[in-house]
Structure formats: C-alpha cells, structure tokens
Design a protein around this motif. Structure first.
Motif, mmCIF file in Angstrom:
data_model
loop_
_atom_site.group_PDB
_atom_site.id
_atom_site.type_symbol
_atom_site.label_atom_id
_atom_site.label_comp_id
_atom_site.label_asym_id
_atom_site.label_seq_id
_atom_site.Cartn_x
_atom_site.Cartn_y
_atom_site.Cartn_z
ATOM 1 N N MET A 58 -56.481 35.792 -69.754
ATOM 2 C CA MET A 58 -56.697 36.776 -70.818
ATOM 3 C C MET A 58 -57.075 36.092 -72.135
ATOM 4 O O MET A 58 -56.550 35.051 -72.474
ATOM 5 N N LYS A 59 -58.022 36.735 -72.821
ATOM 6 C CA LYS A 59 -58.505 36.174 -74.085
ATOM 7 C C LYS A 59 -58.039 37.006 -75.269
ATOM 8 O O LYS A 59 -57.982 38.232 -75.186
ATOM 9 N N PHE A 60 -57.748 36.299 -76.353
ATOM 10 C CA PHE A 60 -57.284 36.948 -77.580
ATOM 11 C C PHE A 60 -58.142 36.458 -78.739
ATOM 12 O O PHE A 60 -58.437 35.274 -78.825
ATOM 13 N N THR A 61 -58.502 37.378 -79.626
ATOM 14 C CA THR A 61 -59.390 36.972 -80.717
ATOM 15 C C THR A 61 -58.679 36.110 -81.753
ATOM 16 O O THR A 61 -59.318 35.385 -82.495
ATOM 17 N N ASN A 62 -57.355 36.200 -81.836
ATOM 18 C CA ASN A 62 -56.634 35.335 -82.771
ATOM 19 C C ASN A 62 -55.177 35.185 -82.311
ATOM 20 O O ASN A 62 -54.691 35.969 -81.501
ATOM 21 N N PRO A 63 -54.470 34.168 -82.849
ATOM 22 C CA PRO A 63 -53.108 33.923 -82.392
ATOM 23 C C PRO A 63 -52.160 35.069 -82.724
ATOM 24 O O PRO A 63 -51.192 35.309 -81.993
ATOM 25 N N THR A 64 -52.459 35.800 -83.800
ATOM 26 C CA THR A 64 -51.588 36.925 -84.166
ATOM 27 C C THR A 64 -51.558 37.953 -83.042
ATOM 28 O O THR A 64 -50.501 38.487 -82.701
ATOM 29 N N LYS A 65 -52.735 38.215 -82.464
ATOM 30 C CA LYS A 65 -52.788 39.225 -81.386
ATOM 31 C C LYS A 65 -52.059 38.729 -80.144
ATOM 32 O O LYS A 65 -51.393 39.504 -79.461
ATOM 33 N N LEU A 66 -52.203 37.441 -79.864
ATOM 34 C CA LEU A 66 -51.502 36.870 -78.713
ATOM 35 C C LEU A 66 -49.991 36.954 -78.916
ATOM 36 O O LEU A 66 -49.239 37.368 -78.023
ATOM 37 N N LYS A 67 -49.536 36.608 -80.121
ATOM 38 C CA LYS A 67 -48.096 36.651 -80.394
ATOM 39 C C LYS A 67 -47.577 38.084 -80.390
ATOM 40 O O LYS A 67 -46.453 38.345 -79.947
ATOM 41 N N GLN A 68 -48.406 38.987 -80.892
ATOM 42 C CA GLN A 68 -48.026 40.401 -80.875
ATOM 43 C C GLN A 68 -47.829 40.863 -79.427
ATOM 44 O O GLN A 68 -46.854 41.534 -79.092
#
Ligand SMILES: [Zn+2]
Length: 375
Positions: A55-65
């Motif tokens: 899975m891909k995330f546009t930024n670390p904030t979204k991944l952590k969320q």
C-alpha cells in the motif's frame, strides 16, 4: 501467475536500483508484494483502515493516521522503532514478553514520492489494550474537528467519555485538553482563507435563517493546512415550503406547482460516500418519516444509486423512479427516460444555467449566486 510475480520482482529491483538512497530492508523474511499496489484511501471510514502489503501513502501523516486508526480499532499497542522522514518501522507491544510478531516496514520512495509498505507481518499474539501508545492529542484533535466546529464548548469530561464510547480506548483529561486546544487553534488559525470565511459565512447563514442547515467537513492538505472538504446548505424557508406538496430531492415543488432548489452540496469528489453524506443530511432536514411522497430523479451516477440503495432502501413512500437529480442536467435524465410531470417546468434548465455560470466562481460567490437565485 508466475509471470506476474516475475514482473513484480523486476519492478522491485528496478525501484531499488533507481533509489540507492532508500535504506534497504535488512530483514529478508518478507512476503511478496502483491501484483497491484493498493493506494491508501484517506476518505475511508476510520475503523476500516488497515495496513496492506504494498500500500502506498502520499505522506507519513496519512500512513501514521492509518496505523493509529488500525491500532485503536483492534486495541493494538503499536510503536515506532524507526520513525523519520525516510522510513517507518512499526512493531507491537514494546515491553511485553514474548513480543507480538507484527512488523511493518515502509520506506519513502523518492521517484514516486510515496511511502510504501514494503514488508508486513500482520499477525498478532497480543491481547487488547485500551491505552494506545500511537494515540496522540493531535489524533484525538483531528477526530474532533467537525464536532468542535459544531460545538466549540464541548466539555473535556464529555469528550473523554465520548472517546471511550466511540473508540473503546482510554485517554486522559489532559490529552483531551490538548486535543481540544489543538483542534480549536487549527480551526481558527489554519483553516486558511477562503475556508475560514466560508465557515463565517455558514455561521451567518444559520444566524440570519434560523433553523437552516449548513454543514462543513474539513480535511488536511499535504502541507498540513485545513481545507473544507465538502459542505451542505439547506435553508429553513425553502425546506418548509415543500411540506405541502410532493418532493423532488434537491428540487422541491410546492402546492402551487412552484419548483425551487431544495438543498445543494459542494463536494470535491462525487462518489458513494459523498452521496450518502448528502442523503443523510437531506433526509434529516426533510424529516422523511412523515410519509410524504418522495420522488428522486438521478443522472445515473453509480455512487449515487448505491448510496440511495443503502440510505433510502425500498421505501414505500418513494414514487416514480428511485433516483435523484444530481447535476441539474435535464438532458441527462431525458436520455434516461425517467420523467415526472414535475420536470416539465423549465426551472431545472434555468437553474442549471445558473449553476453553470456560478460553478466556475469561488465557493462563496457561487453559494451567494445560488442563494440569490433561490430567493
Ligand atoms: Zn500485537
């Protein structure tokens, strides 16, 4: 099947070659990447979020969320063993023995500008915990943006008990205090122009038209500022007018056969989720429990039809087709062959023309054009 796997391995090698700076995964005990990399959907319901290999995330904030939501949902005590702008290594149960097998590795890939979950052991052996380490006051604050937008005076005690009911986790009053402070200051300070003005506009609409609804939901942009994600407007005067007659959602007709736009929404994407949101608000506003006939005309958008099936399922009160007027585009539903006699009036066309001109304007100007037109 084998061929697909080979391609992916090649693609993986290709990526590694292209990004020599990306720290290579030291643990080779990894599952294979799936053939199609899923892209994280931040519009998803919080309790449906879960990390998926590839899975891909546009930024670390979204991944952590995503990880925090996943931890909250299942009561996992996740923690970050490595956490910087280039990588994230996540494990479960820091101080317990034996530790959980869960392990997630997501480096930043510069070419694609995404964080991708490159390895994942998703099984757990831990029991549920109620104090989740990943839950920060910022996470709590974000869950409370829309609630605090509606009710900035919400007490900390209430917030704490709401959180334990909604998320089945324990947070402290201190966390709630910081979360509330954070959310309110974000709302006031970071809700950038013209979105802060949009909110003021909503407050003014509610003040000047008591009983009207204006609902705005906010979201984060990449740079961390808040923007309006979508908003909904329904004037009390307009809404009351339809009680005497039949109803077209979005366009109402009163006892004198006068038609008027009923409620309208501004959304960034048209999909099932936004349509469910719209329908929920509209059904609340028109109090559909009173047995009035409901006529829904649609432009046939798939998301809308699914939303209607879920939110207004098999309702006996629904006359005509179970559709809704979506884009105020008369040509669309003529093609579809769905007609109500209410459609004969040219108001839809003129409203459509009005929208077409207004829709290219800034949001407030557009809303004002529609409001003036409706008046
Ligand atoms: Zn675990």
């Amino acid at each position: 099947m084998k061929r697909a796997t080979t391609t992916i391995q090649k693609k993986g090698m290709f990526l590694n070659k292209l990004c020599p700076n990306v720290e290579k995964e030291e643990d080779s005990n990894v599952e294979q990447l799936p053939p199609v990399y899923p892209v994280h959907n931040s519009e998803q319901q919080w309790d449906e979020m879960a990390p998926v290999l590839g899975m891909k995330f546009t930024n670390p904030t979204k991944l952590k969320q995503c990880l925090t939501n996943y931890a909250v949902k299942h009561g996992y005590d996740l923690w970050y063993e490595k956490n910087d702008k280039n990588k994230l290594l996540v494990k479960c149960c820091k101080d317990k023995e034996p530790t959980c097998p869960f392990r997630l590795w997501a480096p930043w890939t510069r070419e694609e500008r995404t964080f991708q979950i490159k390895s994942l052991k998703s099984s757990h052996k831990c029991g549920r915990v109620f104090k989740i380490g990943l839950v920060t006051y910022k996470w709590i604050g974000k869950q409370y943006f829309n609630i605090l937008l509606e009710n900035p005076r919400l007490s900390l005690r209430k917030m704490k008990s709401q959180i334990s009911r909604t998320y089945n986790i324990i947070v402290s009053i201190g966390q709630c205090r910081n979360a509330k402070k954070f959310a309110l200051s974000e709302i006031e300070g970071t809700l950038k122009e013209p979105y802060s003005r949009l909110w003021d506009y909503g407050i003014e609409i509610k003040r000047a038209n008591l009983g009207s609804t204006m609902n705005m939901e906010v979201d984060y942009t990449l740079d961390g500022s808040l923007v309006s994600k979508r908003l909904y407007v329904c004037f009390k005067g307009v809404r009351d007018g339809i009680y005497k007659g039949e109803l077209l959602v979005a366009v109402g007709r009163d006892a004198n056969s006068n038609m008027f736009p009923l409620a309208w929404v501004v959304v960034t994407v048209e999909n099932k989720e936004t349509w469910k949101w719209f329908l929920d608000l509209l059904m609340d506003d028109i109090d559909r429990g009173n047995g009035n006939g409901l006529t829904l005309i649609s432009d046939g958008h798939k998301g809308l039809i699914e939303a209607i099936k879920e939110r207004v399922p098999h309702d006996e009160n629904i006359l005509c087709a179970r559709h809704i007027l979506a884009n105020f585009n008369t040509r669309d539903f003529q093609e579809e062959g769905v007609f109500c006699d209410a459609v004969e009036n040219g108001i839809l066309e003129s409203f459509n023309a009005e929208i077409v001109q207004a829709r290219h304007k800034p949001t407030i100007t557009m809303l004002e054009d529609i409001r003036v037109y409706v008046m």
